[in-house]
Design a protein around this motif. Structure first.
Motif, mmCIF file in Angstrom:
data_model
loop_
_atom_site.group_PDB
_atom_site.id
_atom_site.type_symbol
_atom_site.label_atom_id
_atom_site.label_comp_id
_atom_site.label_asym_id
_atom_site.label_seq_id
_atom_site.Cartn_x
_atom_site.Cartn_y
_atom_site.Cartn_z
ATOM 1 N N LYS A 79 -8.981 8.490 -2.050
ATOM 2 C CA LYS A 79 -8.529 9.838 -1.687
ATOM 3 C C LYS A 79 -7.250 9.713 -0.866
ATOM 4 O O LYS A 79 -7.095 8.783 -0.085
ATOM 5 N N LYS A 80 -6.367 10.655 -1.032
ATOM 6 C CA LYS A 80 -5.096 10.609 -0.313
ATOM 7 C C LYS A 80 -5.156 11.284 1.054
ATOM 8 O O LYS A 80 -4.247 11.135 1.853
ATOM 9 N N ASP A 81 -6.245 12.010 1.342
ATOM 10 C CA ASP A 81 -6.340 12.739 2.612
ATOM 11 C C ASP A 81 -7.250 12.055 3.627
ATOM 12 O O ASP A 81 -7.496 12.593 4.705
ATOM 13 N N ALA A 82 -7.759 10.856 3.281
ATOM 14 C CA ALA A 82 -8.669 10.176 4.200
ATOM 15 C C ALA A 82 -8.731 8.687 3.887
ATOM 16 O O ALA A 82 -8.495 8.262 2.761
ATOM 17 N N VAL A 83 -9.065 7.923 4.912
ATOM 18 C CA VAL A 83 -9.406 6.518 4.755
ATOM 19 C C VAL A 83 -10.909 6.450 4.981
ATOM 20 O O VAL A 83 -11.411 6.873 6.030
ATOM 21 N N LEU A 84 -11.602 5.955 4.003
ATOM 22 C CA LEU A 84 -13.056 5.862 4.074
ATOM 23 C C LEU A 84 -13.438 4.399 4.269
ATOM 24 O O LEU A 84 -12.970 3.528 3.525
ATOM 25 N N THR A 144 -20.885 5.503 5.555
ATOM 26 C CA THR A 144 -19.433 5.584 5.553
ATOM 27 C C THR A 144 -18.925 6.141 6.880
ATOM 28 O O THR A 144 -19.662 6.804 7.611
ATOM 29 N N ALA A 145 -17.672 5.851 7.155
ATOM 30 C CA ALA A 145 -16.959 6.436 8.301
ATOM 31 C C ALA A 145 -15.623 6.924 7.754
ATOM 32 O O ALA A 145 -14.929 6.191 7.052
ATOM 33 N N LYS A 146 -15.267 8.154 8.075
ATOM 34 C CA LYS A 146 -14.079 8.788 7.512
ATOM 35 C C LYS A 146 -13.039 9.025 8.607
ATOM 36 O O LYS A 146 -13.365 9.519 9.685
ATOM 37 N N PHE A 147 -11.784 8.683 8.277
ATOM 38 C CA PHE A 147 -10.675 8.872 9.202
ATOM 39 C C PHE A 147 -9.544 9.580 8.476
ATOM 40 O O PHE A 147 -9.148 9.164 7.385
ATOM 41 N N THR A 148 -9.020 10.644 9.088
ATOM 42 C CA THR A 148 -7.963 11.424 8.443
ATOM 43 C C THR A 148 -6.638 11.396 9.203
ATOM 44 O O THR A 148 -5.632 11.841 8.671
ATOM 45 N N HIS A 149 -6.640 10.871 10.439
ATOM 46 C CA HIS A 149 -5.391 10.753 11.198
ATOM 47 C C HIS A 149 -5.549 9.764 12.353
ATOM 48 O O HIS A 149 -6.672 9.395 12.722
ATOM 49 N N MET A 150 -4.428 9.348 12.916
ATOM 50 C CA MET A 150 -4.420 8.318 13.965
ATOM 51 C C MET A 150 -5.195 8.739 15.204
ATOM 52 O O MET A 150 -5.804 7.906 15.862
ATOM 53 N N ASP A 151 -5.198 10.026 15.517
ATOM 54 C CA ASP A 151 -5.942 10.484 16.691
ATOM 55 C C ASP A 151 -7.424 10.136 16.574
ATOM 56 O O ASP A 151 -8.060 9.777 17.560
ATOM 57 N N LEU A 184 0.824 -1.211 0.000
ATOM 58 C CA LEU A 184 0.000 0.000 0.000
ATOM 59 C C LEU A 184 0.857 1.260 0.000
ATOM 60 O O LEU A 184 1.661 1.484 0.898
ATOM 61 N N ASP A 185 0.663 2.072 -1.016
ATOM 62 C CA ASP A 185 1.355 3.360 -1.132
ATOM 63 C C ASP A 185 0.314 4.456 -0.933
ATOM 64 O O ASP A 185 -0.297 4.919 -1.884
ATOM 65 N N HIS A 186 0.078 4.781 0.321
ATOM 66 C CA HIS A 186 -0.954 5.760 0.683
ATOM 67 C C HIS A 186 -0.436 6.566 1.867
ATOM 68 O O HIS A 186 0.148 5.996 2.793
ATOM 69 N N PRO A 187 -0.630 7.881 1.864
ATOM 70 C CA PRO A 187 -0.140 8.695 2.988
ATOM 71 C C PRO A 187 -0.705 8.271 4.347
ATOM 72 O O PRO A 187 -0.087 8.520 5.369
ATOM 73 N N LEU A 188 -1.864 7.630 4.340
ATOM 74 C CA LEU A 188 -2.506 7.228 5.592
ATOM 75 C C LEU A 188 -2.502 5.705 5.766
ATOM 76 O O LEU A 188 -3.402 5.140 6.382
ATOM 77 N N ALA A 189 -1.471 5.052 5.250
ATOM 78 C CA ALA A 189 -1.379 3.594 5.360
ATOM 79 C C ALA A 189 -1.404 3.146 6.825
ATOM 80 O O ALA A 189 -2.038 2.145 7.161
ATOM 81 N N GLU A 190 -0.754 3.908 7.701
ATOM 82 C CA GLU A 190 -0.741 3.570 9.128
ATOM 83 C C GLU A 190 -2.159 3.632 9.712
ATOM 84 O O GLU A 190 -2.547 2.787 10.522
ATOM 85 N N VAL A 191 -2.936 4.603 9.289
ATOM 86 C CA VAL A 191 -4.331 4.734 9.729
ATOM 87 C C VAL A 191 -5.134 3.531 9.245
ATOM 88 O O VAL A 191 -5.901 2.921 10.005
ATOM 89 N N ALA A 192 -4.954 3.163 7.982
ATOM 90 C CA ALA A 192 -5.679 2.020 7.418
ATOM 91 C C ALA A 192 -5.337 0.734 8.165
ATOM 92 O O ALA A 192 -6.234 -0.052 8.496
#
Length: 138
Positions: free
Chosen positions: A78-83, A109-116, A20-28
Motif C-alpha cells: 500500500k502506498k499510504d502505509a508501512v505495514l 500487524t503494526a501499521k505506520f502512516t507517518h514519521m510522527d 525503494l520507490d515508496h511515498p513512505l520510504a523515510e518511515v520504512a
C-alpha cells in the motif's frame, strides 16, 4: 560482498532501501533502525521480496514452516502505509496495543502512516520486539 560473490544479506537490504520507490520510504527506513536497535541478536535479510528481521542466535531444532526465527517482515504494497507483519505476533504479550489483527495463522500487524507515529511508538515497538525475543526457544 560475501566470498561467494553474492551480496551479503545486509547489502541486499541496503540495496532494497536505496531502490525503494515508496511515498513512505523515510518511515520504512526509520522503522528498520528502530527494530535493529532493539537487540544485537536481530539480523536482517530479504524474505518474501521484502526486508525481514530474524533472530540470529542458536535455537532448538524446529520445522521451518513454523517461522520461529522470523520476527517481522515489511509489507509495502500500500502506498499510504508501512505495514509490519509479525508472523507469530499473536504469541507476544503487547499491552501497548501496537499489534493488531486476529488472523487464524497467528500473525499480527503494526501499521505506520507517518514519521510522527514512528517517533511516538518507537518504545512500544522495541518492547514488542524484546517480548518476542524472550519467547524464542533457545
Amino acid at each position: 560482498m560475501a566470498k561467494t560473490g553474492k551480496p551479503t544479506t545486509e547489502a541486499q537490504v541496503l540495496k532494497y532501501f536505496q531502490q525503494l520507490d515508496h511515498p513512505l520510504a523515510e518511515v520504512a527506513e526509520a522503522l528498520r533502525k528502530v527494530i535493529l536497535a532493539a537487540d544485537p541478536t536481530i539480523g536482517e535479510h530479504i524474505k518474501w521480496n521484502s526486508p525481514a528481521f530474524y533472530y540470529t542466535g542458536p535455537m532448538k531444532a524446529f520445522d521451518p514452516k513454523e517461522y520461529k526465527r522470523d520476527l517481522v517482515v515489511f509489507n509495502l504494497h500500500k502506498k499510504d502505509a508501512v505495514l509490519l507483519v509479525f508472523p507469530t505476533g499473536a504469541k507476544v504479550n503487547d499491552p501497548s496495543g501496537i499489534l493488531e489483527g486476529t488472523f487464524p495463522d497467528g500473525r499480527k500487524t503494526a501499521k505506520f502512516t507517518h514519521m510522527d507515529e514512528v517517533k511516538k511508538q518507537e518504545k512500544d515497538l522495541q518492547t514488542v520486539v524484546k517480548a518476542w525475543l524472550a519467547l524464542v526457544e533457545k
